[in-house]
Design a protein around this motif. Structure first.
Motif, PDB file in Angstrom:
ATOM      1  N   PHE A   1       7.244  -3.053   0.675  1.00  0.00           N
ATOM      2  CA  PHE A   1       7.652  -2.271   1.850  1.00  0.00           C
ATOM      3  C   PHE A   1       7.950  -0.817   1.462  1.00  0.00           C
ATOM      4  O   PHE A   1       7.635   0.115   2.202  1.00  0.00           O
ATOM      5  N   TYR A   2       8.546  -0.642   0.293  1.00  0.00           N
ATOM      6  CA  TYR A   2       8.754   0.720  -0.226  1.00  0.00           C
ATOM      7  C   TYR A   2       7.404   1.425  -0.374  1.00  0.00           C
ATOM      8  O   TYR A   2       7.249   2.598  -0.019  1.00  0.00           O
ATOM      9  N   GLU A   3       6.437   0.707  -0.912  1.00  0.00           N
ATOM     10  CA  GLU A   3       5.097   1.274  -1.113  1.00  0.00           C
ATOM     11  C   GLU A   3       4.467   1.681   0.225  1.00  0.00           C
ATOM     12  O   GLU A   3       3.821   2.723   0.325  1.00  0.00           O
ATOM     13  N   ILE A   4       4.678   0.842   1.238  1.00  0.00           N
ATOM     14  CA  ILE A   4       4.136   1.161   2.570  1.00  0.00           C
ATOM     15  C   ILE A   4       4.756   2.463   3.083  1.00  0.00           C
ATOM     16  O   ILE A   4       4.072   3.307   3.662  1.00  0.00           O
ATOM     17  N   VAL A   5       6.054   2.652   2.844  1.00  0.00           N
ATOM     18  CA  VAL A   5       6.691   3.907   3.270  1.00  0.00           C
ATOM     19  C   VAL A   5       6.116   5.087   2.485  1.00  0.00           C
ATOM     20  O   VAL A   5       5.875   6.165   3.039  1.00  0.00           O
ATOM     21  N   GLY A   6       5.851   4.881   1.191  1.00  0.00           N
ATOM     22  CA  GLY A   6       5.276   5.958   0.393  1.00  0.00           C
ATOM     23  C   GLY A   6       3.870   6.321   0.839  1.00  0.00           C
ATOM     24  O   GLY A   6       3.525   7.493   1.001  1.00  0.00           O
ATOM     25  N   VAL A   7       3.043   5.290   1.064  1.00  0.00           N
ATOM     26  CA  VAL A   7       1.640   5.538   1.427  1.00  0.00           C
ATOM     27  C   VAL A   7       1.521   5.996   2.882  1.00  0.00           C
ATOM     28  O   VAL A   7       0.789   6.936   3.191  1.00  0.00           O
ATOM     29  N   TYR A   8       2.254   5.333   3.785  1.00  0.00           N
ATOM     30  CA  TYR A   8       2.047   5.577   5.224  1.00  0.00           C
ATOM     31  C   TYR A   8       3.149   6.415   5.877  1.00  0.00           C
ATOM     32  O   TYR A   8       3.102   6.626   7.087  1.00  0.00           O
ATOM     33  N   GLY A   9       4.130   6.876   5.104  1.00  0.00           N
ATOM     34  CA  GLY A   9       5.208   7.681   5.682  1.00  0.00           C
ATOM     35  C   GLY A   9       4.701   8.886   6.477  1.00  0.00           C
ATOM     36  O   GLY A   9       5.057   9.061   7.648  1.00  0.00           O
ATOM     37  N   PRO A  10       3.847   9.712   5.870  1.00  0.00           N
ATOM     38  CA  PRO A  10       3.346  10.865   6.620  1.00  0.00           C
ATOM     39  C   PRO A  10       2.542  10.461   7.857  1.00  0.00           C
ATOM     40  O   PRO A  10       2.516  11.191   8.851  1.00  0.00           O
ATOM     41  N   THR A  11       1.899   9.291   7.796  1.00  0.00           N
ATOM     42  CA  THR A  11       1.133   8.808   8.942  1.00  0.00           C
ATOM     43  C   THR A  11       2.073   8.375  10.065  1.00  0.00           C
ATOM     44  O   THR A  11       1.844   8.694  11.255  1.00  0.00           O
ATOM     45  N   LEU A  12       3.123   7.645   9.729  1.00  0.00           N
ATOM     46  CA  LEU A  12       4.107   7.239  10.744  1.00  0.00           C
ATOM     47  C   LEU A  12       4.681   8.482  11.433  1.00  0.00           C
ATOM     48  O   LEU A  12       4.812   8.528  12.652  1.00  0.00           O
ATOM     49  N   LYS A  13       4.990   9.469  10.631  1.00  0.00           N
ATOM     50  CA  LYS A  13       5.545  10.715  11.168  1.00  0.00           C
ATOM     51  C   LYS A  13       4.539  11.399  12.103  1.00  0.00           C
ATOM     52  O   LYS A  13       4.894  11.808  13.215  1.00  0.00           O
ATOM     53  N   ALA A  14       3.303  11.511  11.676  1.00  0.00           N
ATOM     54  CA  ALA A  14       2.305  12.219  12.479  1.00  0.00           C
ATOM     55  C   ALA A  14       2.086  11.525  13.819  1.00  0.00           C
ATOM     56  O   ALA A  14       1.969  12.172  14.863  1.00  0.00           O
TER      57      ALA A  14
END
Lengths: 150, 150, 150, 150, 150, 150, 150, 150, 150, 150
Positions: free
Chosen positions: H92-105
């Motif tokens: 789940f940490y990895e998902i935040v690292g990889v997809y964090g900017p995508t969630l934000k956008a």
């Protein structure tokens, strides 16, 4: 494990004895004929005491058997906060951060390529009266050590 | 981006001018009527200069247009090594690590619950002759600030 | 910004000149009458050269104008990896981790409460033949510095 | 949990026994026919002892039952300060920071692409008299290991 | 600064040439008679190539002048993420975290007190067909190195 | 707090029982019909055991009541050193640092955009005889997992 | 160095083209027949595009030559902030910190000893109307992967 | 020190009671009329329970006196691993690292300049059957909070 | 890469224009009808401006084409020093360290289990005259957000 | 070790007494005639109490002998999370990260080159009613301290 008095134990005994005797660090230091900075530091386990001073301190504060020997041992100097949080200590860290390159430049201008020793070193803390508010004055003195070329 | 002189640029100009003029930090400080510690620190972009001192420095070292204004700006004080590696600077960090609790204890014994200010603060670095090897003497003076109760 | 030769520039010139001249660090060190460890370290910008040695190196390798002055300046010693990753350097870090308390205990047993100086210090690296595989021999020598009591 | 003697327990017993016997690390090492560096390191739980040496040490210091077996176990070598704070150990860390690239360059110049082993490794610490102040001499010897190509 | 080809430059040239030639790492490795793991690693600047292999690679991919010499130099192995973020690399880091103590225990059970060398070392990566989904098989082989007693 | 057997307790019981029984990990693994790597890892609390294997282990080593249930629980896999210090484990960390990008490149060349699973994963450690010195051979096998597009 | 289009270059081109075309990520995703999460992620260089999707995107946004090939390459997924600072991203980090053990406990309760794959994984972000304030709904779906016993 | 029940104590009692009762988190949650995610999280001391739910849980599991009051207290939410090591949580940490900017956008595209609340927040974990392997489905819902301009 | 105006570019333009116009942040804020805190923050790229305010600022300071659009974009809020070094900013960090648990306790006492929003948030900085020395007064106001139970 | 009451002990006694007396921090603060922020902070061991306030608190809550003396001692202010994880405290950390440079810029615009003191400092926390949701209002007031030139 064998039951041995540690530097931490001796520090706790010193603090308790100092409190119940109502003494100050300055008073303790005077009693053993040393400076307050060095005396406090050795009491905290951050410096080793010569045996006669260790015995004087043990006798003054009625420390348990073996305490003088422990005070005379070389300590392993450990601090766990690479950036200290206590405001009183942090300000000195900040001074090193802000003025570190300045200290280096002026030492090199006055002495050459080298450093101030933190081993052959002494320090005092004084209160200096001042009408705009009294000031803390810290004086550090360390032997200049020049780099080798070989 | 607009072309603006930065603190880093001005520092680089000062170092180059100092080198080609063969001056010392002490000589530069004398010329502008300030201390060497403060002058070096401001030249490194770690302190703001009052406008008249900034202009005196700019004139002394023939700095480019706009340099005095930049020297007079409030700097953002940044250091990137939380533990400094240069041995000359590290020794001061080590002193804070080893003697930080001692400085705190003695300030509180002499003044009460408070700290030495790192803002209303001054410092000198001197060379003191000594037959066993000359010594670096650093004197720090900061206003005592007592904690509030409210 | 003014155009000034930096320690990094001089290091790059030394490496390029050494490569095109097909010299070794040992050969360069011999030519300027210094040891290989110190010569390499100064060439990397981690030690300051006395002016005559700096000029000898600049002349030997035909370095650009101003290089000798730069080699003679006191460096700011910076390393950015608090734990080095290169295996050859890491093994020395590991030795300090594993044997650090041992080095401390034996220095204190032989000398008292103090340290080995890393400033008044020299070092050699040698190849020692051995039928089971040649060995790297590193010899460090530093002045003993005893802690002050005051 | 089952009650088992740990490496930490054995180290504490060794330190207590050494203190009450008034022995030195050098004396203990001589008694078991090993070097002081290795003996101290194994006593600290940073190296495994061959069974006969472990038994010799247990017998010399009258260690509790099971201590020899524990001394003979492979330790997990752990240090918790990635940058050591004790000044005596820090100076060695500093040497690795300052001279690490130099050690690497000279090993590669003398041997090729490889490293000095920290496993097939030995070390001595000596006191060398010197009119300007006695010196600590540390000699490290490790087998050269060349990188594989495959 | 002098204009010199770096390991990074050569890596970029290799990647560009590989792409425009439509080659695989396996194909490149075959062409120079080495394994894919070692060839990729050396191409990335993480291993030094023997001169004949460096020349073979330079010729195969038509690398610029001086590239072979650069490929033959000993690299400084640097990685900047102490915990890698790329999922494909992180999984190997995780394996070391989860199984590190197990690898240690079994190496010591089978060999004694020592380690697997990461220097006298080789590795392969294979695709193994499997009806439930093909598997990645990584085989590491390193010389056993036993600790010294001295 | 309620008195419950933890994974740490069970590990301590296993180590004590293994020692007093003079067994090896390989022997224990054989007895319960599993591999040494997996068995050690589960015994250390880094993997969960199927109930029948947990009971076999509890019976073999005469573990206390409730131990089998604890061995069958899903562990929380924690390691506290993001860079391991023990040399035997560090060498595997170093391999990931040096060869991580290579492992990634070759997995992607052979399979496409994806990773090797560290969950659907197994591993062996073997001793391979070699006249130049026996070798440690570690074989890892993990299912290839391809990234999704959606 | 050879002149090659990087993932960063292509991302910059996509952002510029999206801005001048006044498109949304949802619109771009629709145009190439993929989901917004995956499309944005691949456009940021955090996922590889199948060649046909890469070409569709390059054509839609009129990307420069070679962009489709770059979009189709396997990325190295790097993030430099181990704890993100942007509040919108930090909140997800916080959810992992607060609810991580809960996610683990419920996955194990529903499936057994294993994890949710982050590779065979997809995700959506939706706006859900709500009279007390609209809500962000994030749905993650990953294949369950059970640990191996071997 | 006064003897008080802590959140850690209550968590230990809950785990022990759940184990001896053979209940699941889902079953416990049902019994008190709340969701499994929230119930587990509150039981772990990461959320405060309304008093009636705390009493229901205390009664269901026969928790000691005072446990309900402790469950109802606001917790201090602490996690000590800034990067989690357990594979199930790390993903789940990895998902935040990889997809964090995508969630934000995507949040900003759908809502404007703001974030998803992690406070006015709820979450579910479900098992979804799938012929290629069942999937973990995590659904997060948080109130959109728009940034202020003032 | 395509040539696009970034938030950093616009900030540099604002600073240059402010300096040459001799304006204050308070003056600029007044001109666009917003508060000084918010205006400075948006000018630094740490908040997004509504389009009309962005255009007002661009017009007031004669910013280049496209600047208003950039000011209106949602920023990614990044700070690189997890512990700030500038003394003026550090003091606020210190306040959070010293008084963080107090702020939490009082918010919970007055509101229940929840937090102060940092999103639906505003702040002022004022100078308050005081005969003992003027004071900085910082007022923060954030919406209370209560935790969900579900 | 001698048996001494610590700040942690006194804090535990205060929390237990407050709970059994059903008091609030506001009520306790009123009873001793001080503010809630300062009272809580001193009770947590983060501020020293004047002796009369310490005695008032000890009497109000019936604290054990010696508690007043301990409350009056200067604390060492330690926090171990350089980035706090609790959401209620983190939001204040986030405010310092986002608005730190703004606070600095406005303090310097209003006062000159200096800082807000965190020592000569006070703070209040209030609940402000608001139809869109009540707000937390935090007011900080610290003496302005101007940098020295010397």
């Amino acid at each position: 494990m064998p039951d041995m008095l540690t530097k931490e134990d001796v520090t706790a005994h010193i603090i308790a004895a100092k409190k119940s005797a109502g003494m100050t660090w300055e008073g303790i230091a005077d009693s053993i004929g040393m400076s307050p900075v060095w005396t406090h530091s050795a009491a905290m386990g951050m410096n080793a005491m010569p045996m006669d001073k260790a015995e004087a301190l043990a006798s003054l504060l009625n420390l348990p058997n073996g305490a003088a020997e422990v005070l005379a041992e070389s300590p392993t100097k450990v601090w766990t906060q690479s950036v200290p949080t206590d405001p009183c200590i942090y300000r000195f860290y900040e001074i090193v951060g802000v003025y570190g390159p300045t200290l280096k430049a002026l030492i090199q201008e006055k002495f050459g390529d080298g450093i101030m020793s933190a081993i052959d070193f002494d320090m005092t803390v004084e209160r200096v009266e001042n009408p705009k508010g009294d000031r803390v004055e810290v004086k550090m003195s360390g032997k200049y050590l020049g780099y080798n070329s070989w």
